[in-house]
Design an enzyme around this catalytic site. Structure first.
Site, mmCIF file in Angstrom:
data_model
loop_
_atom_site.group_PDB
_atom_site.id
_atom_site.type_symbol
_atom_site.label_atom_id
_atom_site.label_comp_id
_atom_site.label_asym_id
_atom_site.label_seq_id
_atom_site.Cartn_x
_atom_site.Cartn_y
_atom_site.Cartn_z
ATOM 1 N N CYS A 1 1.618 3.422 -4.671
ATOM 2 C CA CYS A 1 2.839 3.659 -3.890
ATOM 3 C C CYS A 1 2.770 5.006 -3.178
ATOM 4 O O CYS A 1 1.944 5.869 -3.509
ATOM 5 C CB CYS A 1 4.067 3.582 -4.792
ATOM 6 S SG CYS A 1 4.389 5.064 -5.783
ATOM 7 N N CYS B 1 -1.293 3.173 -9.658
ATOM 8 C CA CYS B 1 -0.290 2.835 -8.648
ATOM 9 C C CYS B 1 -0.695 3.340 -7.268
ATOM 10 O O CYS B 1 -1.214 4.450 -7.128
ATOM 11 C CB CYS B 1 1.063 3.420 -9.045
ATOM 12 S SG CYS B 1 2.403 3.023 -7.902
ATOM 13 N N CYS C 1 3.023 8.006 -5.655
ATOM 14 C CA CYS C 1 1.845 8.277 -6.487
ATOM 15 C C CYS C 1 0.656 8.770 -5.662
ATOM 16 O O CYS C 1 -0.167 9.546 -6.153
ATOM 17 C CB CYS C 1 1.469 7.033 -7.282
ATOM 18 S SG CYS C 1 2.576 6.722 -8.683
ATOM 19 N N ASP D 1 30.733 -19.370 -10.460
ATOM 20 C CA ASP D 1 30.577 -19.990 -11.769
ATOM 21 C C ASP D 1 31.481 -19.283 -12.756
ATOM 22 O O ASP D 1 31.999 -18.199 -12.475
ATOM 23 C CB ASP D 1 29.116 -19.940 -12.244
ATOM 24 C CG ASP D 1 28.598 -18.512 -12.353
ATOM 25 O OD1 ASP D 1 29.106 -17.639 -11.613
ATOM 26 O OD2 ASP D 1 27.702 -18.256 -13.163
ATOM 27 N N ASP E 1 24.925 -12.884 -4.356
ATOM 28 C CA ASP E 1 25.498 -13.568 -5.515
ATOM 29 C C ASP E 1 26.998 -13.768 -5.276
ATOM 30 O O ASP E 1 27.579 -13.214 -4.353
ATOM 31 C CB ASP E 1 25.203 -12.838 -6.822
ATOM 32 C CG ASP E 1 25.703 -11.409 -6.839
ATOM 33 O OD1 ASP E 1 26.499 -11.046 -5.969
ATOM 34 O OD2 ASP E 1 25.294 -10.655 -7.740
ATOM 35 N N SER E 2 27.613 -14.587 -6.089
ATOM 36 C CA SER E 2 28.957 -15.077 -5.790
ATOM 37 C C SER E 2 30.052 -14.045 -5.998
ATOM 38 O O SER E 2 31.152 -14.207 -5.486
ATOM 39 C CB SER E 2 29.272 -16.290 -6.663
ATOM 40 O OG SER E 2 29.405 -15.895 -8.022
ATOM 41 N N GLY E 3 29.769 -12.993 -6.756
ATOM 42 C CA GLY E 3 30.788 -12.007 -7.066
ATOM 43 C C GLY E 3 31.579 -12.317 -8.318
ATOM 44 O O GLY E 3 32.388 -11.503 -8.762
ATOM 45 N N GLY F 1 24.292 -16.123 -16.995
ATOM 46 C CA GLY F 1 24.910 -15.917 -18.298
ATOM 47 C C GLY F 1 23.983 -15.432 -19.381
ATOM 48 O O GLY F 1 24.268 -15.605 -20.568
ATOM 49 N N PHE G 1 30.587 -12.494 -11.431
ATOM 50 C CA PHE G 1 30.256 -11.581 -12.533
ATOM 51 C C PHE G 1 30.970 -10.253 -12.360
ATOM 52 O O PHE G 1 31.499 -9.681 -13.325
ATOM 53 C CB PHE G 1 28.744 -11.354 -12.615
ATOM 54 C CG PHE G 1 28.357 -10.314 -13.624
ATOM 55 C CD1 PHE G 1 28.313 -10.630 -14.976
ATOM 56 C CD2 PHE G 1 28.052 -9.024 -13.241
ATOM 57 C CE1 PHE G 1 27.966 -9.668 -15.922
ATOM 58 C CE2 PHE G 1 27.713 -8.056 -14.176
ATOM 59 C CZ PHE G 1 27.666 -8.379 -15.524
ATOM 60 N N ASP H 1 16.161 -10.665 -10.296
ATOM 61 C CA ASP H 1 16.775 -9.454 -9.749
ATOM 62 C C ASP H 1 17.288 -8.625 -10.909
ATOM 63 O O ASP H 1 17.589 -9.158 -11.979
ATOM 64 C CB ASP H 1 17.942 -9.789 -8.811
ATOM 65 C CG ASP H 1 19.216 -10.116 -9.590
ATOM 66 O OD1 ASP H 1 20.064 -9.205 -9.743
ATOM 67 O OD2 ASP H 1 19.358 -11.247 -10.077
ATOM 68 N N HIS I 1 8.820 4.494 -6.198
ATOM 69 C CA HIS I 1 7.800 4.206 -7.215
ATOM 70 C C HIS I 1 8.193 3.026 -8.084
ATOM 71 O O HIS I 1 7.401 2.087 -8.283
ATOM 72 C CB HIS I 1 7.524 5.418 -8.100
ATOM 73 C CG HIS I 1 6.712 5.058 -9.301
ATOM 74 N ND1 HIS I 1 5.344 4.847 -9.226
ATOM 75 C CD2 HIS I 1 7.079 4.778 -10.589
ATOM 76 C CE1 HIS I 1 4.902 4.474 -10.422
ATOM 77 N NE2 HIS I 1 5.931 4.422 -11.262
ATOM 78 N N GLN J 1 25.006 -22.549 -16.779
ATOM 79 C CA GLN J 1 25.607 -21.746 -17.837
ATOM 80 C C GLN J 1 25.386 -22.432 -19.192
ATOM 81 O O GLN J 1 24.672 -23.418 -19.280
ATOM 82 C CB GLN J 1 27.098 -21.538 -17.553
ATOM 83 C CG GLN J 1 27.385 -20.596 -16.392
ATOM 84 C CD GLN J 1 27.022 -19.151 -16.702
ATOM 85 O OE1 GLN J 1 26.784 -18.763 -17.858
ATOM 86 N NE2 GLN J 1 26.951 -18.330 -15.666
#
Length: 372
Positions: free
Chosen positions: A310, A308, A313, A144, A90-92, A220, A94, A270, A339, A193
């Site tokens: 994983c 699960c 588990c 942005d 990501d652009s940084g 946003g 935020f 994400d 997990h 945005q």
């Protein structure tokens, strides 16, 4: 980057994204590796144990430490971290906004102070592309102008106008770099945005989606608005986004948020929630979340989630995990994180299968029924 839309079930989409480093099947959740590392895990865990095909790293953090030029010298993110699959950075913007007490968005970029040593820095649309070129990410996000909610109409208007201007500058610079043979294996996404204002979202999406980006994100959100406002904003915005390119909702969220927004046509997600919650003892299951610190789990011989598969588990009980977290054993962080991330990644696989079989509505109903 190749993008193929394979199926729809209602508005929910199943697609495939192919980058230089991996094939990504959507819907997809991207684990967050802020500083080039997913907390408590190593890259063998990410690649071989969890089978994640894309993870997210952060431009702001990698720029400050160890520095994007050092990462470039070490063979860029893939060689530096040894993770062989795709990276999105990501652009940084935020982080510059949220971590600095003195962050100042200006007409040509964002001025901020490092949260590490207080040093002053300035991100411009071109600079964040140069940083991400050094990082070598498969997908880079542009700078942005993010606005915290609630915000005035005038501030949101300024945000989308500035974001569109920066997006135009970014795509022109990125494509000119590619013409020079630079960042030719990388792709670039713009960020829509507009707060929760539908007219502003429509304006931002229409302007940005007219530009030759490889994909588009909705930014946003999850910054103070209600869940329903978020869902309504996404549903309204998606209609202005192209069907033949990936749709990414940034920084979201709970399992319920993922299911609701898949249902509205989003492909990529994400969030730090599964990893952060794991370290705090909150574990996600098919039947909702549990706090494994609770005394009721001291003698519980069942797995965290009986559905699960994983590593955690299949091998360990709730009683043992309760013991580890209470004893403050470091192994708890790894087992809990494995997990939670497996739960998120598997939820995406199940959603994809339901879309391919055109039964996403039934899948969503069952998802909520288990939680009842």
């Amino acid at each position: 980057m190749e993008f193929k839309l394979e199926a729809q079930s209602g508005k929910a989409r199943a697609s495939t994204i192919v980058t230089k480093h991996s094939t990504i099947q959507t819907p997809v959740f991207m684990p967050v590796g802020t500083v080039g590392s997913v907390k408590a895990l190593d890259m063998q865990d990410m690649d071989e144990v969890l089978g994640a095909n894309i993870i997210l790293a952060n431009t702001y953090h990698m720029y400050l430490r160890p520095g994007d030029e050092i990462v470039a010298k070490m063979g860029k993110l893939h060689n530096f971290t040894t993770y062989p699959k795709s990276f999105l950075t990501d652009s940084g913007g935020f982080q510059a906004f949220s971590l600095s007490d003195n962050s100042k968005p200006k007409e040509d970029g964002i001025e901020f102070k490092s949260h590490i040593d207080g040093s002053k820095h300035f991100f411009t649309p071109k600079k964040v592309i140069d940083i991400q070129t050094n990082l070598g990410s498969d997908i880079m996000m542009i700078l942005d102008d993010l606005v915290a909610l609630p915000a005035t109409q005038e501030r949101i208007k300024t945000s989308i106008e500035r974001t569109t201007r920066w997006a135009t500058e970014s795509i022109e610079y990125f494509r000119s770099q590619q013409e020079k043979g630079i960042c030719c294996d990388q792709n670039i996404f713009a960020i829509i945005q507009g707060g929760t204002d539908k007219a502003f979202r429509a304006k931002s999406a229409t302007e940005l989606c007219a530009l030759p980006y490889d994909g588009f994100a909705i930014g946003g959100l999850s910054v103070g608005e209600t869940n329903q406002d978020m869902y309504d904003t996404v549903e309204h915005t998606v209609q202005y986004m192209p069907e033949d390119k990936p749709r990414y909702l940034m920084g979201v969220g709970t399992p319920e948020d993922l299911i609701e927004n898949i249902d509205r046509g989003v492909d990529m997600f994400d969030c730090v929630m599964p990893t952060r919650n794991a370290r705090n003892g909150t574990l996600f299951t098919s039947f909702g979340k549990i706090n494994i610190r609770g005394a009721k789990f001291k003698e519980d011989n069942s797995p965290i989630d009986p559905e699960c598969e994983c590593l955690t588990c299949k091998r360990y009980t709730r009683a043992y995990m309760n013991h580890l977290v209470r004893a403050k054993e470091l192994s708890f962080f790894r087992l809990a994180t494995i997990h939670n991330l497996h739960y998120y990644l598997n939820l995406m696989k199940e959603a994809r299968t339901a879309i391919l079989e055109d039964r996403f509505s039934e899948f969503k109903s069952e998802f909520y029924k288990k939680r009842a």
